[in-house]
Each structure stands twice: as structure tokens, then as C-alpha cells.
Design an enzyme around this catalytic site. Structure first.
Site, mmCIF file in Angstrom:
data_model
loop_
_atom_site.group_PDB
_atom_site.id
_atom_site.type_symbol
_atom_site.label_atom_id
_atom_site.label_comp_id
_atom_site.label_asym_id
_atom_site.label_seq_id
_atom_site.Cartn_x
_atom_site.Cartn_y
_atom_site.Cartn_z
ATOM 1 N N ASP A 162 -5.501 -3.619 -2.475
ATOM 2 C CA ASP A 162 -4.547 -3.206 -1.445
ATOM 3 C C ASP A 162 -3.848 -4.383 -0.764
ATOM 4 O O ASP A 162 -4.485 -5.257 -0.173
ATOM 5 C CB ASP A 162 -5.291 -2.369 -0.401
ATOM 6 C CG ASP A 162 -4.355 -1.548 0.450
ATOM 7 O OD1 ASP A 162 -3.482 -2.135 1.113
ATOM 8 O OD2 ASP A 162 -4.504 -0.312 0.463
ATOM 9 N N SER B 133 0.831 -1.198 0.000
ATOM 10 C CA SER B 133 0.000 0.000 0.000
ATOM 11 C C SER B 133 0.871 1.255 0.000
ATOM 12 O O SER B 133 1.708 1.432 -0.877
ATOM 13 C CB SER B 133 -0.966 -0.048 1.195
ATOM 14 O OG SER B 133 -2.030 0.838 1.012
#
Length: 316
Positions: free
Chosen positions: A159, A44
Site C-alpha cells: 500500500d 491506495s
């Protein structure tokens, strides 16, 4: 110490949204101390910062990007386009990354790098070690429900923090002999610590207007209902946003604990980000927290380097 005997040091950068400014602080201290980084992995926001560093951006440039982040820039990155698979297509973030990093591929980076994403169909962690860097960073940071997934071959990726919030394993696979893990994953906060926060006071000229007073009172009621802030009632019932944020933090911490038990870092750096929260507008505090945490960890890191170097020399 002979340079050829020095261990390869890797940096694993955790997910954590706006808290990622701390990663810039860690990089600044390592560069200042002349400690070379031989491999970087990230999930991320950790992938975004780590990929930028691996592409050749200096820690000072990365810090500058954080400090120049203002509300309009944040809103452009999260610009709602309401595609089918998320509130935003992520085109604003992709454009920003491309303007900063260009069209470089991961396999051509000067520092070995891997971004970790999650296959939304299977829940598998997917390590992206080749292909367009910008697309990999977009995939690793595609918050489900906010950004559309990124198509990667026949996969749809989101993510990486969902499954690998601190990708130590990916860093070791890049050849790192000592892995520094930078943990910025949010931690649960006792909801009983919430206090009633009075609303912003209206200007004097508007306080005289009945309609303005009514509007302010309505907003205050909505805020109190959403966040559970009910003064005078003892401990208030937590609001929906507080509960959701707490639930996410609990899940992330549990995943992190299990992953670190399987693949521990040699050195775990945990910046104190309690005052930073989730705001991209407090980057300076985040950078400073990262610097302070890395500075405090330098003696332990030097000891690890010395031990690994001696071990390598004894094997010769």
C-alpha cells in the site's frame, strides 16, 4: 482565455479506504464545471479511483460502482484465502478490477497516470508510471497483513499510503502545473468522545430464553472489553481496536504533514468525512462530501487558473 494558455491541472488522490467515495464526488464537480484534468496520481484507494478515471471511466460510472458496493461485494474483495504473506491473495480485487478496466497498460491511458506503492523491503515510495494498470492498482492498495504484496520485477510492493498518502510529487512529475490534492486521510478522533453503545435488542421470543440472554450478555461483555465501553465508570479505557485505529491515524497524519511540507499542493480539498467512518456501505455520504468540498473550493481553483493563464500570456 485561450485554451492553449490554460495550465495543466493535475489531481492527486489520497489513500483512505472506504473514504475514497469522496474522490468520485470531486471528479463529478470538476467534470460538471468543464475543468479538464491533464494528469492523475493516487495512492491506495486514490490510485484505484484515479486509475479508473484515467482509463476512461466517467465520474458517473465511478460513482455508480461505489453506490453498488454492498456487503457481498466487499467480502469478495477481502475474501480470506490465508496465503503466507496476508489474509487474502487479492485475487478477488484483481478480478473485479480486470473486469472493469480490462488489460490496458498505464502508458496507454488517455490521461497520464501514476500509482504510488511502497517497497516492503526498503520502505521506498515506488511510482508506477508504466506496466499493467490492474497490477499497479493492486500493488498500490495492498494493505499489509490483509493483502499479499504484489511482485513487481524484483520488488514486493504494498500500500502506497504507508509512505506517500497524498502523492503530489508524482502528479507534478506528470507535468501538472496546478495540483489539486484531495485529502481523505483519516484524522485522529478524541477517544473520550466514545460513548457506550447498547447492543442490538433481542427479539421478544428470544428474550424469554435464558441461553439467549446469557449469549447476549457475553457478547456485550466482549464488546465492552474490546472497545473500552464501560458505562457508569466515567471516561472508559479505550479498547484495543480504538487504540490501533487511532495509532494508524496519528502516523498517517504525521507522514502527510511532512510530505505536504516538502511537496505542497496548490489547492488542498478536504471533504468532511466525519460521519462516513470506515464503512464501504456509506458511499452516498462520501460522494456527497466530496462534491461539497470541491464546490466550496471552486473559487480558489478558478483564481489559480486565472493567475497561471495570465502568467503564461505575459511570457509570450
Amino acid at each position: 482565455m485561450a485554451e492553449q494558455n490554460q495550465p495543466k491541472i493535475g489531481l492527486a488522490l489520497a489513500s483512505g479506504g472506504a473514504r475514497g467515495a469522496a474522490h468520485a464526488g470531486v471528479l463529478k464537480v470538476l467534470a460538471r464545471e468543464g475543468i479538464p484534468i491533464s494528469a492523475v496520481s493516487g495512492s491506495s484507494i486514490g490510485a484505484v479511483v484515479g486509475g479508473s478515471y484515467a482509463a476512461g471511466l466517467s465520474p458517473e460510472r465511478i460513482e455508480e460502482e461505489w453506490l453498488n458496493t454492498d456487503l457481498p461485494k466487499v467480502m469478495r474483495s477481502f475474501l480470506p484465502t490465508f496465503p503466507r504473506a496476508g489474509l487474502s491473495s487479492g485475487s478477488g480485487l484483481r478480478s473485479y478490477l480486470r473486469s472493469t478496466l480490462g488489460e490496458i497498460r498505464i502508458e496507454d491511458l488517455p490521461v497520464p497516470f501514476a500509482a504510488v506503492a511502497c517497497d516492503i523491503d526498503t520502505g521506498e515510495a515506488v511510482v508506477l508510471g508504466e506496466g499493467p494498470l490492474v497490477d499497479a492498482l493492486r500493488a498500490s492498495s495492498a494493505i499489509p497483513g490483509i493483502f499479499s504484496p504484489v511482485r513487481w520485477g524484483d520488488r514486493f510492493l504494498v500500500d502506497g499510503g504507508l509512505v506517500e498518502p497524498l502523492p503530489v510529487r508524482a502528479c507534478r512529475d506528470l507535468g501538472a502545473e496546478i495540483v489539486i490534492g484531495v485529502d481523505i486521510v483519516p484524522v485522529p478522533r478524541p477517544l473520550s468522545a466514545e460513548r457506550h453503545r447498547p447492543g442490538r435488542r433481542l427479539p421478544a421470543r428470544l428474550r424469554k430464553e435464558p441461553s439467549a440472554r446469557r449469549s447476549a450478555a457475553s457478547v456485550a461483555r466482549l464488546r465492552d472489553e474490546a472497545f473500552g465501553e464501560q458505562p457508569g465508570a466515567g471516561r472508559s479505557v479505550p479498547g484495543i481496536y480504538s487504540i490501533l485505529n487511532q495509532a494508524v491515524a496519528i502516523l498517517e497524519q504525521e507522514i502527510l504533514r511532512l510530505k505536504l511540507a516538502l511537496w505542497p499542493a496548490d489547492l488542498l480539498v478536504r471533504p468532511d468525512l466525519s460521519s462516513v467512518g470506515v464503512s464501504y456501505l456509506h458511499a452516498a455520504e462520501g460522494v456527497r462530501a466530496g462534491e461539497e468540498a470541491m464546490e466550496a473550493s471552486l473559487p480558489a481553483l478558478r483564481l489559480l487558473i486565472e493567475q497561471a493563464t495570465r502568467a503564461a500570456e505575459s511570457e509570450r
